[in-house]
Design a protein around this motif. Structure first.
Motif, short mmCIF file in Angstrom:
data_model
loop_
_atom_site.label_atom_id
_atom_site.label_comp_id
_atom_site.label_asym_id
_atom_site.label_seq_id
_atom_site.Cartn_x
_atom_site.Cartn_y
_atom_site.Cartn_z
N PRO A 1 0.92 -1.33 -0.08
CA PRO A 1 0.12 0.12 -0.01
C PRO A 1 1.05 1.27 0.18
N VAL A 2 0.51 2.30 -0.80
CA VAL A 2 1.22 3.53 -0.96
C VAL A 2 1.60 4.06 0.66
N GLN A 3 0.89 4.04 1.68
CA GLN A 3 0.91 4.64 2.51
C GLN A 3 2.22 3.91 3.51
N ASP A 4 2.17 2.73 3.52
CA ASP A 4 3.38 1.83 4.01
C ASP A 4 4.55 1.90 3.27
N PHE A 5 4.78 2.05 1.86
CA PHE A 5 5.73 2.36 1.28
C PHE A 5 6.50 3.74 1.62
N VAL A 6 5.59 4.90 1.56
CA VAL A 6 5.83 6.15 1.95
C VAL A 6 6.56 6.09 3.49
N GLU A 7 5.82 5.45 4.28
CA GLU A 7 6.28 5.52 5.60
C GLU A 7 7.73 4.92 5.80
N GLU A 8 7.83 3.81 5.21
CA GLU A 8 9.25 3.02 5.19
C GLU A 8 10.21 4.22 4.83
N SER A 9 10.04 4.75 3.58
CA SER A 9 10.91 5.35 2.82
C SER A 9 11.40 6.71 3.78
N LEU A 10 10.22 7.20 4.23
CA LEU A 10 10.50 8.39 5.10
C LEU A 10 11.16 8.15 6.65
N LYS A 11 10.86 6.98 7.18
CA LYS A 11 11.63 6.88 8.23
C LYS A 11 13.01 6.35 8.06
N ARG A 12 13.30 5.85 6.93
CA ARG A 12 14.91 5.70 6.73
C ARG A 12 15.33 7.05 6.45
N PHE A 13 14.70 7.90 5.63
CA PHE A 13 15.32 9.38 5.53
C PHE A 13 15.58 9.93 6.49
N VAL A 14 14.70 9.84 7.60
CA VAL A 14 14.91 10.63 8.99
C VAL A 14 15.94 9.96 9.79
N ALA A 15 16.00 8.63 9.69
CA ALA A 15 17.06 8.00 10.43
C ALA A 15 18.57 8.25 9.96
N ALA A 16 18.66 8.61 8.61
CA ALA A 16 19.91 8.95 7.96
C ALA A 16 20.68 10.23 8.75
N PHE A 17 20.01 11.01 9.37
CA PHE A 17 20.52 12.03 10.03
C PHE A 17 20.21 12.15 11.37
N VAL A 18 19.11 11.82 12.05
CA VAL A 18 18.66 12.13 13.36
C VAL A 18 19.51 10.97 14.23
N THR A 19 19.73 9.86 13.79
CA THR A 19 20.41 8.79 14.69
C THR A 19 21.78 8.78 14.27
N ALA A 20 22.02 9.48 13.15
CA ALA A 20 23.88 9.64 12.70
C ALA A 20 24.49 10.21 13.81
N PRO A 21 25.83 9.87 13.94
CA PRO A 21 26.65 10.52 15.03
C PRO A 21 26.58 11.98 14.67
N SER A 22 26.88 12.84 15.33
CA SER A 22 27.02 14.33 15.14
C SER A 22 28.55 14.78 14.74
N ALA A 23 29.35 14.08 15.06
CA ALA A 23 30.84 14.37 14.67
C ALA A 23 31.56 13.15 14.80
N ALA A 24 32.48 13.07 14.08
CA ALA A 24 33.76 11.99 13.87
C ALA A 24 34.24 11.85 15.14
N PRO A 25 34.46 10.35 15.71
CA PRO A 25 35.18 10.35 16.82
C PRO A 25 36.44 11.04 16.69
N GLU A 26 36.95 11.28 18.06
CA GLU A 26 38.27 11.82 18.07
C GLU A 26 39.36 10.91 17.83
#
Length: 195
Positions: free
Chosen positions: A168-193
């Motif tokens: 269903p279109v809503q399921d496909f969209v939701e999966e895609s957008l969750k991956r989009f958000v996860a790409a930067f919301v859960t990404a580390p904010s800086a490289a480790p020292e």
């Protein structure tokens, strides 16, 4: 059954959109609309004058509805990244199945041909981008312009879904957008020292 003497423009324009979805914009004629809504073709010509004005009026009404739906979803979804996903999933429900989506792409062509309708599309883009962006306020990792980026991701997800509409279109969209958000919301904010 006798013809109705009056019919509100909203109902007439709904009938026009229905014809365009079934027959394409070329299939919308005053005669076809007369058959679809029950008003005489001459009454319709008096109201809308030309086919291009009829199409424009129908699509402006559709933009009005999309603006209202967007505002309602912006009001009812949380101001969080998950709320941004919910907002766009909510907008995706109006697309229906693949046939409806494909028919709506035919109608989109008319929006792109008419300067007034293009302006409505640009205004909606800005309002939608702002509503999405508001859901990322305070998210340190959110890139500048995240609202438009996520709106673009959503439109791309709709297009990619259309080539393989098994989910269903809503399921496909939701999966895609969750991956989009996860790409930067859960990404580390800086490289480790390095030590």
């Amino acid at each position: 059954m006798p013809r109705p003497k009056t019919l509100p423009n909203e109902e007439v324009l709904d009938a026009a959109i229905s014809i365009m979805r079934k027959e394409g914009p070329e299939g919308l004629t005053f005669a076809a609309l007369s058959a679809g809504c029950g008003l005489s073709a001459s009454t319709l010509v008096q109201r809308f004058e030309t086919k291009s004005r009829l199409i424009q009026a129908a699509l402006l009404q559709a933009w009005d509805r999309l603006d209202r739906l967007t505002a309602e979803l912006a009001e009812s979804t949380p101001k969080t990244p998950a709320g941004a996903v919910s907002l766009l999933v909510g907008l995706s429900g109006d697309y229906g199945g693949i046939e409806t989506y494909a028919d709506d792409l035919m109608i989109l062509r008319e929006d792109l041909r008419d300067p007034a309708l293009r302006a409505r599309g640009a205004a909606w883009r800005d309002a939608l981008s702002a509503a999405i962006g508001a859901r990322f306020e305070g998210v340190a990792a959110a890139p500048t312009g995240v609202g438009l980026m996520m709106a673009s991701q959503w439109q791309g997800a709709l297009l990619w879904w259309s080539f393989d509409p098994r989910l269903p279109v809503q399921d496909f969209v939701e999966e895609s957008l969750k991956r989009f958000v996860a790409a930067f919301v859960t990404a580390p904010s800086a490289a480790p020292e390095r030590r």
